[in-house]
Design an enzyme around this catalytic site. Structure first.
Site, PDB file in Angstrom:
ATOM      1  CE  LYS A 571      -2.012  -1.491   3.708  1.00  0.00           C
ATOM      2  NZ  LYS A 571      -3.435  -1.335   3.709  1.00  0.00           N
ATOM      3  CB  THR A 679     -10.345  -0.676  -1.596  1.00  0.00           C
ATOM      4  OG1 THR A 679      -9.204   0.003  -2.140  1.00  0.00           O
ATOM      5  CG2 THR A 679     -11.500   0.294  -1.469  1.00  0.00           C
TER       6      THR A 679
END
Length: 840
Positions: A571, A679
């Site tokens: 991420k 997400t």
């Protein structure tokens, strides 16, 4: 305006009969696709078998699929036009689309026939797919969410257009040099983009700088003339966005900046060749780079230019389309709904007021009423510093008319606040669009809330914290505006496409309806205890791990053992996402190995990946730290059979599609109360990884759906963190009370991982202890390590682990972006599907 429009204001003379303009559909058989490929190779690429390259093959296949998209694309737009449907206009500063070849094959239902046609031609499908660059027009979750939403809107047959910027250079390409991040330009357009179509006939003028004249008096609410401006052109490039196995093909329209005066012949003839092209170079900078470094005035001004550039072009385009069917603006909100994806496009609110009042001569009160019924705003952050603010003096210089409009909206707005909360001067100060002080700032989030009829958060916790904390004053004024729309992901890309082995197994059990009705996955729970199904599940997961291992070997030349547990944290690099907590735990495991305490360990490889903003010193230092720790651990024979650490460079959508299906463990360990939703957590769970995480963002709702026994939760809750801060958080207390934490930090402080560069990681040590540990890494360290031990104990029972993996996937129905978009359509946009019928 110093440019000539390419559009005629009169209808073109009609030529040809209806039969001439009828769409002639191309066939979809293997033979049709084969012929289409060869035709495009010859006539579109001008290549034969002697000169063709792998990129030519990719382009020819893309054109072959695009031909079939265009048929439906034209019919879709005709259908919307003929029925004057209400449309959604999705404004986003980012669209992280990734690769489109396989995605479009999947949505068109042509993946099998295309693969067969390629095979018969002796072509390598994987090699061809790898020729496509990731369209990296985004930084992370925000842009990827926008891409998922476009997919869902088309699949649900909702009339929609996405608007953004066609950045020439997207998010940078990350290279590791001696463990340090180095940024290289991501030239995604270098080899051509076969999916887009330039529309120069719809180019538009965008104004900057200049002066404002008030011929009707000094009242800002009356029409004004914005004069002596510096103008640039916005040229649209359209990309088709197909729904899954239906006839709807919506549009992503991205704007590219061009100079209104491409070339000054007078300067050129006088020998000043650089100045002859100066306007062109300055204008094209606007769409040159995603997120220019805004640590300086020029960078901040360019970013504000970008935001105005794409919002102004989009609004002019929306108005043009609306006026084709409507003579007045009375029905504008009934035909137009504009969704602001975070605060970046918030300047659109002032721009629409300007267009209505100054250009179309709509009275101020009516214009504002139209604006507030048209816009809806999604907030994506709980970090106050992440909300857009612009210096007043910069705004007055760059967008003088917009600043006047913002002053007037603010004056009226504060009057309403004063009326509802009389005498509350401090509330007026907090809610004003203008943050007073030595460097006055325009608070764009305040403008977005005031100018929208809906304000939504993106997870239940985020929406609650938003309304109780960050914008509590606005919630108390307009509670009816606020609502939650928990984010989702498209199962077409994030399971069907990216994980063929697992999606095939699921389809064998459930059929194909789960692809568009993800709640069908709940039926998998019936097989969670079935030993034969568990065995097939483990085989499917192992296949994904082997596939990723092969890809990593191709990309980096390293070998990894798929028998290891794959623990993954990929991420954007940010302190609140706490990659630092993860790597400190890795050091603790390494320390256990050196001490001979390995009974509770399982062979595990920790994968990290993510990009740090170029100016974010600490995040870049954490990348270096991870790589230095990895070097020590990976080169120690004592750790070889139990522990490895690897940072995968240049994290991007196509890499995510490979590593997420391979993951056994998903690290979602942000400080509670900081992650709006996330997400990535959904993508990992949908692919059968088990989550270790905090009660933050959508982790909370994932826990509710999969069951608390099927997720590993640890750490302080958001309210506990607030209470610790209120009473005085002291990280030194945790350091002194936890022997394993003290041992780990002492290794860092003593340069164990930076022996050749003494003091290199001192800033990390100081940020955790002397700097106050803003994101409470030390407060959660022991709880995290204990949770990791529990995870390892469960993993040793493969039957229990597999059951939990199955139940995770079974519980993911809620997290489809289809569900999210259905809620937006029902609760915010009030827009209905407009199915397209093929007339073959």
């Amino acid at each position: 305006m110093a440019y000539r429009s390419l559009r005629s204001h009169k209808p073109s003379p009609q030529f040809g009969g209806d039969s001439d303009w009828r769409i002639h559909f191309k066939g979809n058989s293997e033979e049709d696709l084969r012929r289409g490929f060869l035709t495009n190779l010859e006539y579109s690429m001008a290549k034969d078998r002697f000169t063709v390259t792998p990129n030519d093959q990719y382009m020819a296949w893309a054109f072959t699929l695009r031909d079939r998209l265009i048929e439906r694309w034209i019919l879709t737009q005709q259908h919307y036009h003929n029925n004057n449907v209400k449309r959604i206009y999705y404004l986003s500063f980012e669209f992280l689309m990734g690769r489109l070849l396989e995605d479009n094959m999947t949505n068109l239902g042509l993946k099998e026939s295309t693969a067969t046609a390629m095979k018969k031609l002796g072509l390598d499908m994987t090699l061809i797919e790898d020729q496509e660059s990731d369209a990296g027009l985004g930084n992370g979750g925000l842009g990827r969410l926008a891409a998922c939403f476009l997919d869902s809107m088309a699949t649900l047959q909702l009339p929609a257009i996405g608007y953004g910027i066609r950045y020439e250079f997207g998010i940078f390409k990350q290279r590791l040099v001696n463990g340090n991040q180095r940024e290289l330009p991501e030239e995604w357009l270098q080899a051509g983009n076969p999916w887009e179509i330039e529309r120069p006939e719809y180019r538009l003028g965008i104004k900057y700088f200049g002066n404002v004249r008030h011929p009707n008096g000094s009242d800002y609410r009356l029409p004004a003339d914005w004069m002596e401006t510096e103008d640039v052109l916005a040229v649209p490039f359209d990309t088709p966005v197909p729904g899954y196995r239906n006839n709807t093909v919506n549009t992503l329209r991205l704007w590219s900046s061009r100079s209104a005066e491409e070339f000054n012949l007078d300067y050129f003839n006088s020998g000043d060749y650089i100045r002859a092209c100066q306007n062109k170079l300055m204008s094209e900078n606007i769409s040159k780079v995603l997120y220019p470094n805004d640590n300086n005035h020029s960078g901040r001004e360019l970013r504000l230019k970008q935001q105005h550039f794409f919002t102004s072009a989009s609004l002019q385009d929306i108005i043009r389309r609306y006026l084709k069917h409507n003579r007045t603006f009375d029905n504008f909100p009934k035909k137009v709904q504009i969704q602001l994806n975070d605060t970046h496009p918030a300047i659109a609110i002032a721009e629409l007021v300007r267009l209505l009042v100054d250009i179309h001569r709509i009275p101020w009160r009516k214009s504002w009423n139209i604006v507030t019924k048209t816009f809806a705003y999604t907030n994506h952050t709980l970090l106050p510093e992440a909300l857009e603010k612009w210096p007043v003096n910069m705004m007055e210089h760059l967008l003088p008319r917009h600043m006047e409009i913002i002053y007037e909206i603010n004056r009226s707005f504060l009057g309403k606040v004063q009326k509802k909360f009389p005498g509350d001067v401090d509330r007026l100060r907090r809610m004003s669009f203008i943050q007073e002080g030595p460097d006055r700032q325009v608070r764009m989030a305040h403008l977005a809330i005031a100018g929208s009829h809906s304000v939504n958060g993106v997870s239940a916790l985020h929406t609650r914290l938003l309304s109780q904390g960050l914008v509590k004053d606005f919630y108390e004024l307009w509670p009816e505006k606020f609502n939650n729309k928990t984010n989702g992901i498209t199962p077409r890309r994030w399971l069907l496409k990216s994980n063929p082995s697992l999606s095939k197994l699921i389809t064998q059990k459930l059929g194909t309806t789960w692809v568009t009705q993800l709640d069908q996955l709940k039926k998998l729970a019936e097989f969670a205890d079935d030993s034969e199904f568990q065995w097939e599940w483990r085989l499917a997961k192992y296949s994904a791990k082997e596939a990723f291992a092969r890809r990593l070997k191709e990309w980096e030349g390293i070998d990894i053992n798929p028998d290891f547990l794959f623990d993954v944290q990929v991420k954007r690099m940010h302190e609140y996402k706490r990659q630092l907590l993860n790597i400190l735990h890795c050091i603790s495991l390494y320390d256990n190995i050196k001490a001979g305490c390995t009974d509770e360990m399982v062979p595990r490889i920790f994968f990290f990946g993510g990009k740090a903003a170029p100016g974010y010193f600490i995040a870049k230092l954490i990348i270096k730290f991870i790589n230095n720790v990895a070097s020590v651990i990976n080169n120690d024979p004592d750790a070889r059979e139990l522990l490895k650490v690897h940072f995968v460079p240049n994290y991007r959508v196509s890499l995510a599609e490979s590593i997420i299906p391979a993951a056994d463990v998903s690290e979602q360990i942000s400080t509670a109360g900081y992650e709006a939703s996330g997400t990535g957590n959904m993508k990992f769970s949908l692919n059968g990884a088990l989550t270790i995480g905090t009660m933050d963002g959508a982790n909370i709702e994932i826990r509710e759906e999969v069951g608390e026994d099927n997720i590993f939760i640890f750490g302080l809750r958001a309210h506990e963190i607030r209470e610790q801060r209120r009473t005085g958080y002291n990280p030194w207390e945790y350091y002194n009370s936890s022997p394993r934490l003290k041992k780990v930090l002492d290794l860092v402080q003593d340069d164990y991982f930076s022996s050749g560069e003494p003091g290199l990681f001192r800033p990390l040590f100081e940020s955790l202890l002397d700097g106050g540990d803003r994101f409470m890494v030390l407060a959660d360290f022991d709880a995290y390590c204990d949770c990791q031990k529990r995870l390892c104990r469960v993993y040793k029972s493969q039957e229990t682990w597999t059951k939990m993996s199955i139940l995770n996937v079974a519980g993911m129905g809620k997290f489809s972006s289809d569900r999210t978009i259905q809620e937006y359509a029902r609760d915010i946009w009030d827009v209905a599907p407009a199915p397209v019928m093929l007339d073959k």
